[in-house]
Design an enzyme around this catalytic site. Structure first.
Site, short mmCIF file in Angstrom:
data_model
loop_
_atom_site.label_atom_id
_atom_site.label_comp_id
_atom_site.label_asym_id
_atom_site.label_seq_id
_atom_site.Cartn_x
_atom_site.Cartn_y
_atom_site.Cartn_z
CE LYS B 76 -3.85 2.03 2.68
NZ LYS B 76 -4.74 1.85 3.84
CB SER B 151 -8.11 3.76 3.13
OG SER B 151 -7.25 3.09 4.03
CB SER B 175 -8.49 0.98 6.00
OG SER B 175 -9.17 2.20 5.98
#
Lengths: 95, 511
Positions: B76, B151, B175
């Site tokens: 990420k 997210s 997330s």
């Protein structure tokens, strides 16, 4: 309590955040909705409850007072928009 | 086209059926072919990936390396990677090149992982749909008109579509778990403090935790083992030994007690998702576990509590972005104060600004007690609910999200509706507990996630519960339609070809 445009401008100043004239109305409206939403917490009975700042019951660690990091100023300053002689540069502060 | 787990790929690598370089080339080709539409990557690093793969191949040729050596992987874009752009999904950091690696990145690199790129995400991890990213929304591989969640939406979409077998994520309010649920994969958020936060761009420091999105609980166990552990560079890192999570998999769940919070099955839960979750629970019952109804009476306080605590911490953490030392600088400022205000005003997107303003408001003089202190007390009540329940049950189970994947644009104008999507995940972060989501069925062709929650540092038993379920069912092997389309065929895929993995229409029953 309803948030006003003046409230939001004051909060934005505290946060050092410019809100454009084209976005301010939308920001006031959405922020007011968020604050009204979190306001429902006021009804919760939290009288004698101890506030919880952290999820684990841990204390701040101490470490020996020894130098562990090297000076990497040049590496770090590569990401800065303005540097001179190892300093960060900003617009003139003193006239 | 197949998706292969880390466990399967590791076996093929060790048997020399495929090389790490070939696997990296396949991943890069899949990204090239599919990511124009998905938008799951912010940056791809072919040269770096192939060099790491070659090093892995040399290790494997010497008979060295572990189960992660040579596995293609994505981080990420919230994890700092030395020399590789780390944007956090924001214009503010669009040109930021970290001078160091996050601990998660360096530990996985030491374990032989081959990073092929950095995945898209909501800006500064603030969002539940991936629509707040400066680099545009990510599409859900199950339906390109829908959100993959957020997210960690880029990581979820990339794994679900078979571009990489696994990726890192971070979870502050759901997330990792919510995007895993919405894309039909496995997502693990460890206990707060289990994995180092060093080098992970901070959002809300008392809630943030790094984890993984994978195709199986077994893979999550392998990755957690490599990532977890004490790090002197993170002041809230837990100084506890890391168990061999993979070795704990496969133990019986007979006699274990599974708590079902009645608040998780209320009217807000979409009926087909409720059915899928209840079906999953019946499997545990069949394996001898006992289902026990429990109550988390303060659960309703969790979303408003979170939206005081998280913005408060965010407003403090993000004060470091000042246009001076790193990050975006607005060039039109005449004074220092204008430099701050303009750089922040133009560098941050709308949702990040809303959260900074909310946080500044709840911490400001005259409001601190009414909001922040009140929320800290409510947080204690929420944590107490879990403490009480874990005295009676081994694990807590329920849905991960109230609905399957929603349409892009559907909630973007209503922040409160978007916040409520995390109703079942947020309390877990407030209490600092480990949680995971595994696929457990479908609602109108869209994946549904089962959430499992464990006591602090109970990742071993938690992963075992997930693994045992995945041995009994095949939901985690279902492929979205057209997964990894355009991947090269022939010799490279020879060693990793599909073996009758069910694809497309999700009509099957648990086997």
């Amino acid at each position: 309590m309803k948030l006003t445009r003046q409230d939001v401008e004051q909060i934005a100043h505290l946060a050092r955040l410019e809100i454009g004239t084209d976005e301010i109305d939308g920001v006031v409206e959405k922020l007011d909705r968020i604050v009204s939403f979190v306001d429902q917490l006021q009804a919760a009975d939290t009288g004698s409850v101890a506030p919880m700042a952290h999820p684990l019951d841990m204390a701040q660690r101490l470490r020996p007072d020894a130098v562990t990091e090297q000076n990497r100023r040049d590496d770090y300053q590569r990401n800065a928009a303005g540097v001179a002689d190892g300093f960060y540069t900003v617009p003139r502060v003193i006239e | 086209m197949s998706r292969r787990t880390i466990t399967e790929l590791a076996r093929a690598l060790r048997a020399r059926e495929v090389s790490s370089r070939e696997l990296a080339a396949v991943a890069l080709a899949r990204i090239e072919a599919a990511d124009g539409e998905l938008n799951s990557f912010i940056s791809v690093e072919p040269a770096m990936a192939l060099a790491a793969a070659d090093r892995a191949d040399q290790q494997l040729a010497r008979g060295e390396g572990g189960p992660l050596t040579g596995i293609p992987f994505a981080h990420k874009d919230i994890f700092c990677t030395a020399g590789v752009k780390t944007t956090c999904g924001s214009k503010m950091l669009a040109g930021f090149i970290p001078p160091y690696d996050a601990t998660v990145v360096s530990r996985l690199a030491e374990a032989g992982i081959v990073m092929v790129g950095k995945t898209n995400m909501d800006e500064f991890a603030m969002g539940s749909s991936n629509e707040t990213s400066f680099f545009g929304p990510v599409r859900n591989p199950w339906d390109p008109h829908r959100s993959p969640g957020g997210s960690s939406g880029g990581s979820a979409a990339a794994v679900a579509a078979g571009l990489v077998p696994a990726a890192t994520g971070t979870d502050t309010g759901g997330s990792i778990r919510q995007p895993a649920a919405l894309t039909g994969i496995t997502g693990l958020k460890p206990t707060y403090g289990r994995v180092s936060r060093y080098g992970m761009v901070a959002f809300a420091s008392s809630l943030d935790q790094a984890g993984v999105l994978t195709l199986s609980a077994e893979d999550a166990a392998l990755l957690l083992g490599a990532m977890a552990g004490f790090d002197p560079r993170d002041s809230t890192s837990a100084d506890l030994p890391v168990p061999d999570y993979a070795a704990q998999l496969g133990s019986a769940v007979a006699g274990k007690r599974i708590g079902l919070p009645k608040e998780f099955f209320d009217a807000g839960l979409e009926p087909a998702s409720a059915t899928a979750v209840r079906e999953a629970l019946r499997i545990y019952e069949r394996l001898g576990a006992k289902l026990v109804e429990i109550s988390l009476p303060s659960l309703a306080l969790s979303v408003p509590t979170y939206y005081i605590v998280a913005p408060a911490e965010c407003s403090s953490n993000l004060s470091r972005f000042d246009g001076v030392r790193f990050g975006y600088r607005h060039e039109g400022a005449q004074t220092l104060e204008e430099l701050y205000k303009k750089s922040r005003g133009h560098g941050f997107g709308a949702e990040v600004k809303r959260r900074i303003l909310t946080g500044t408001y709840v911490l400001s003089a005259g409001y601190y007690d009414a909001y922040y202190l009140k929320a800290q007390k409510a947080r204690q009540l929420i944590a107490d609910d879990f403490r009480r329940c874990f005295a009676d049950v081994d694990i807590i189970a329920g849905p991960t999200a109230p609905t399957p994947a929603f349409r892009l644009g559907e909630k973007v104008d209503d922040p409160v509706q978007m916040y409520l999507n995390d109703i079942y995940t947020i309390a877990v972060n407030l209490a600092g507990l480990p949680g995971l989501s595994i696929p457990c069925g479908f609602s109108a062709g869209l994946p549904v996630g089962l959430q499992l929650i464990g006591p602090h540092f109970g990742e071993g038993p938690l992963l075992n519960f997930a693994h045992v379920y995945q041995r009994e069912t095949d939901w985690h092997t279902r492929l979205p339609p057209g997964a990894a389309v355009g991947a090269p065929s022939g010799a490279i895929n020879g060693g990793i070809a599909p073996e009758g993995a069910p694809t497309g229409a999700p009509t099957g029953k648990p086997r």
